[in-house]
Design an enzyme around this catalytic site. Structure first.
Site, mmCIF file in Angstrom:
data_model
loop_
_atom_site.group_PDB
_atom_site.id
_atom_site.type_symbol
_atom_site.label_atom_id
_atom_site.label_comp_id
_atom_site.label_asym_id
_atom_site.label_seq_id
_atom_site.Cartn_x
_atom_site.Cartn_y
_atom_site.Cartn_z
ATOM 1 N N ASN A 63 81.527 62.603 -6.741
ATOM 2 C CA ASN A 63 82.324 62.902 -5.557
ATOM 3 C C ASN A 63 83.552 61.998 -5.660
ATOM 4 O OD1 ASN A 63 83.511 63.192 -3.109
ATOM 5 N ND2 ASN A 63 81.658 62.833 -1.894
ATOM 6 N N VAL A 64 84.729 62.576 -5.820
ATOM 7 C CA VAL A 64 85.913 61.760 -6.138
ATOM 8 C C VAL A 64 86.336 60.824 -5.009
ATOM 9 C CG1 VAL A 64 86.835 63.335 -7.899
ATOM 10 C CG2 VAL A 64 87.550 63.597 -5.501
ATOM 11 N N ASN A 90 91.965 66.808 -10.786
ATOM 12 C CA ASN A 90 92.146 68.209 -10.408
ATOM 13 C C ASN A 90 91.343 68.626 -9.178
ATOM 14 O OD1 ASN A 90 92.520 71.280 -11.161
ATOM 15 N ND2 ASN A 90 90.298 70.953 -11.089
ATOM 16 N N SER A 142 100.971 71.207 -7.162
ATOM 17 C CA SER A 142 101.069 72.592 -6.685
ATOM 18 C C SER A 142 102.556 72.858 -6.456
ATOM 19 C CB SER A 142 100.307 72.711 -5.358
ATOM 20 O OG SER A 142 100.662 73.880 -4.660
ATOM 21 N N TYR A 155 97.647 69.704 3.002
ATOM 22 C CA TYR A 155 97.720 70.092 1.588
ATOM 23 C C TYR A 155 99.119 69.813 1.039
ATOM 24 C CZ TYR A 155 96.801 73.008 -2.571
ATOM 25 O OH TYR A 155 96.621 73.466 -3.863
HETATM 26 P P1 NAD Z 1 88.110 75.762 -7.028
HETATM 27 O O1 NAD Z 1 87.590 75.789 -5.621
HETATM 28 O O2 NAD Z 1 87.852 76.925 -7.918
HETATM 29 O O3 NAD Z 1 87.575 74.448 -7.790
HETATM 30 C C1 NAD Z 1 87.619 73.179 -7.187
HETATM 31 C C2 NAD Z 1 86.502 72.341 -7.775
HETATM 32 O O4 NAD Z 1 86.620 71.026 -7.203
HETATM 33 C C3 NAD Z 1 85.087 72.840 -7.424
HETATM 34 O O5 NAD Z 1 84.282 72.896 -8.600
HETATM 35 C C4 NAD Z 1 84.578 71.810 -6.427
HETATM 36 O O6 NAD Z 1 83.159 71.610 -6.510
HETATM 37 C C5 NAD Z 1 85.335 70.567 -6.871
HETATM 38 N N1 NAD Z 1 85.426 69.573 -5.814
HETATM 39 C C6 NAD Z 1 85.777 69.755 -4.513
HETATM 40 N N2 NAD Z 1 85.690 68.595 -3.833
HETATM 41 C C7 NAD Z 1 85.290 67.654 -4.725
HETATM 42 C C8 NAD Z 1 85.033 66.273 -4.650
HETATM 43 N N3 NAD Z 1 85.138 65.618 -3.474
HETATM 44 N N4 NAD Z 1 84.645 65.611 -5.765
HETATM 45 C C9 NAD Z 1 84.512 66.267 -6.945
HETATM 46 N N5 NAD Z 1 84.738 67.595 -7.082
HETATM 47 C C10 NAD Z 1 85.110 68.270 -5.983
HETATM 48 O O7 NAD Z 1 89.674 75.468 -6.866
HETATM 49 P P2 NAD Z 1 90.915 75.618 -7.883
HETATM 50 O O8 NAD Z 1 91.775 76.690 -7.365
HETATM 51 O O9 NAD Z 1 90.466 75.650 -9.284
HETATM 52 O O10 NAD Z 1 91.670 74.239 -7.564
HETATM 53 C C11 NAD Z 1 91.732 73.145 -8.464
HETATM 54 C C12 NAD Z 1 92.967 72.322 -8.159
HETATM 55 O O11 NAD Z 1 94.126 73.128 -8.362
HETATM 56 C C13 NAD Z 1 93.045 71.790 -6.726
HETATM 57 O O12 NAD Z 1 93.576 70.482 -6.737
HETATM 58 C C14 NAD Z 1 94.042 72.734 -6.069
HETATM 59 O O13 NAD Z 1 94.696 72.163 -4.984
HETATM 60 C C15 NAD Z 1 94.969 73.002 -7.234
HETATM 61 N N6 NAD Z 1 95.780 74.208 -7.109
HETATM 62 C C16 NAD Z 1 95.201 75.429 -6.976
HETATM 63 C C17 NAD Z 1 96.008 76.554 -6.862
HETATM 64 C C18 NAD Z 1 95.421 77.929 -6.718
HETATM 65 O O14 NAD Z 1 96.185 78.839 -6.389
HETATM 66 N N7 NAD Z 1 94.141 78.154 -6.953
HETATM 67 C C19 NAD Z 1 97.401 76.417 -6.872
HETATM 68 C C20 NAD Z 1 97.956 75.149 -7.013
HETATM 69 C C21 NAD Z 1 97.142 74.047 -7.138
#
Ligand code: NAD
Length: 260
Positions: A63-64, A90, A142, A155
């Protein structure tokens, strides 16, 4: 020799979505991704998928926002592999609400996962990178590191904040040959985005199709989503940079939604 031959890359939130793709791509290029995620079952599944393709990977429960869990995960990696070459910070979540309705607890939760998580994992990894006089930190920013949208106050705040953290780490890390950069994606179809489509439709009083067309992809050059592969390309580009020439930077990968 493969670009990341035997290099160890801790990727937080790598059990799903963008982080998972980054882990798969590191492994495909000879590296050893550490799948650090809240969800250990899903992290193990990602590691098993990589091993099934002939690569190596290590799943770690993390848990980060829990300092002890972060430090233990990083020490476990050091005990197993003796090196940390790359950190991809990430892990993240999304909560959408207008500011006037945003619960303080949700504001703090989101800021904590994105910012405390980035700080704690960076701090734990830097110690080892400095000792090795080598390392690369990549933050998952992002378009919202540079642009705002309604409903996303914490966010947008957190993603802007990561640019600041990155620049400080780049300046402090320079003497140790440790680089820091930020990748800033547009909308990518992951569970994080799939969850917010109906939520945004409800908040804005429009259909889900209109959220995709008129909110998420409106300002792109071609109406296309960015893919996990597109994002992984940029992360590996930063992670593979061979000198301090490329540090303290951010790159936007968004089908032209945001141009700088
Ligand atoms: P996702 O929900 O598919 O994956 C997120 C992962 O983070 C999950 O496996 C979850 O279990 C893990 N996680 C959540 N809280 C956590 C914690 N406290 N400790 C450890 N792990 C934890 O989401 P995604 O879309 O792959 O997002 C990944 C990153 O990319 C994020 O930082 C998000 O803000 C960023 N992002 C996503 C998008 C998009 O459009 N999907 C766009 C820009 C940025």
């Amino acid at each position: 020799m493969a670009r990341f031959d035997k290099k160890v890359a801790i990727v937080t939130g790598a059990a799903s979505g963008i982080g998972k793709e980054i882990a798969l791509r590191f492994a495909a290029e000879g590296g050893i991704p550490v799948i650090a995620d809240l969800n250990l079952d899903a992290a193990n599944a990602t590691a098993a998928e990589i091993k099934g393709k002939g690569g190596d990977a290590f799943a770690v429960a993390m848990n980060v926002v829990d300092e002890d869990a972060v430090n233990k995960g990083v020490e476990d990696v050091m005990n197993k592999y003796g090196r940390i070459d790359v950190l991809v910070s990430n892990a993240g979540i999304q909560i959408v609400k207008p500011v006037v309705d945003f619960a303080f607890a949700d504001w703090k939760k989101l800021l904590s996962i994105h910012l405390d998580g980035a700080f704690l994992t960076t701090k734990a990894c830097l110690k080892h990178m400095y000792a090795a006089k080598s390392g690369s930190v990549v933050y998952m920013g992002s378009v919202h590191s540079k642009e705002a949208s309604v409903l996303k106050a914490p966010y947008v705040t957190a993603k802007h904040g990561l640019i600041g953290l990155c620049k400080v780490v780049a300046k402090e890390g320079g003497a140790y040959n440790v680089r820091a950069n930020v990748v800033c994606p547009g909308f990518v179809r992951t569970p994080l985005v799939d969850k917010q489509i109906p939520e945004q439709a409800k908040e804005l009083g429009i259909s889900e199709a209109d959220v995709i067309k008129h909110v998420m992809l409106k300002d792109t050059v071609d109406g296309e989503f960015t893919t996990t592969d597109d994002v992984a390309d940029c992360v590996l580009f930063f992670a593979g940079a061979r000198s301090n020439a490329l540090t303290g930077q951010s790159i936007v990968v968004s089908h032209g939604w945001f141009m700088q």
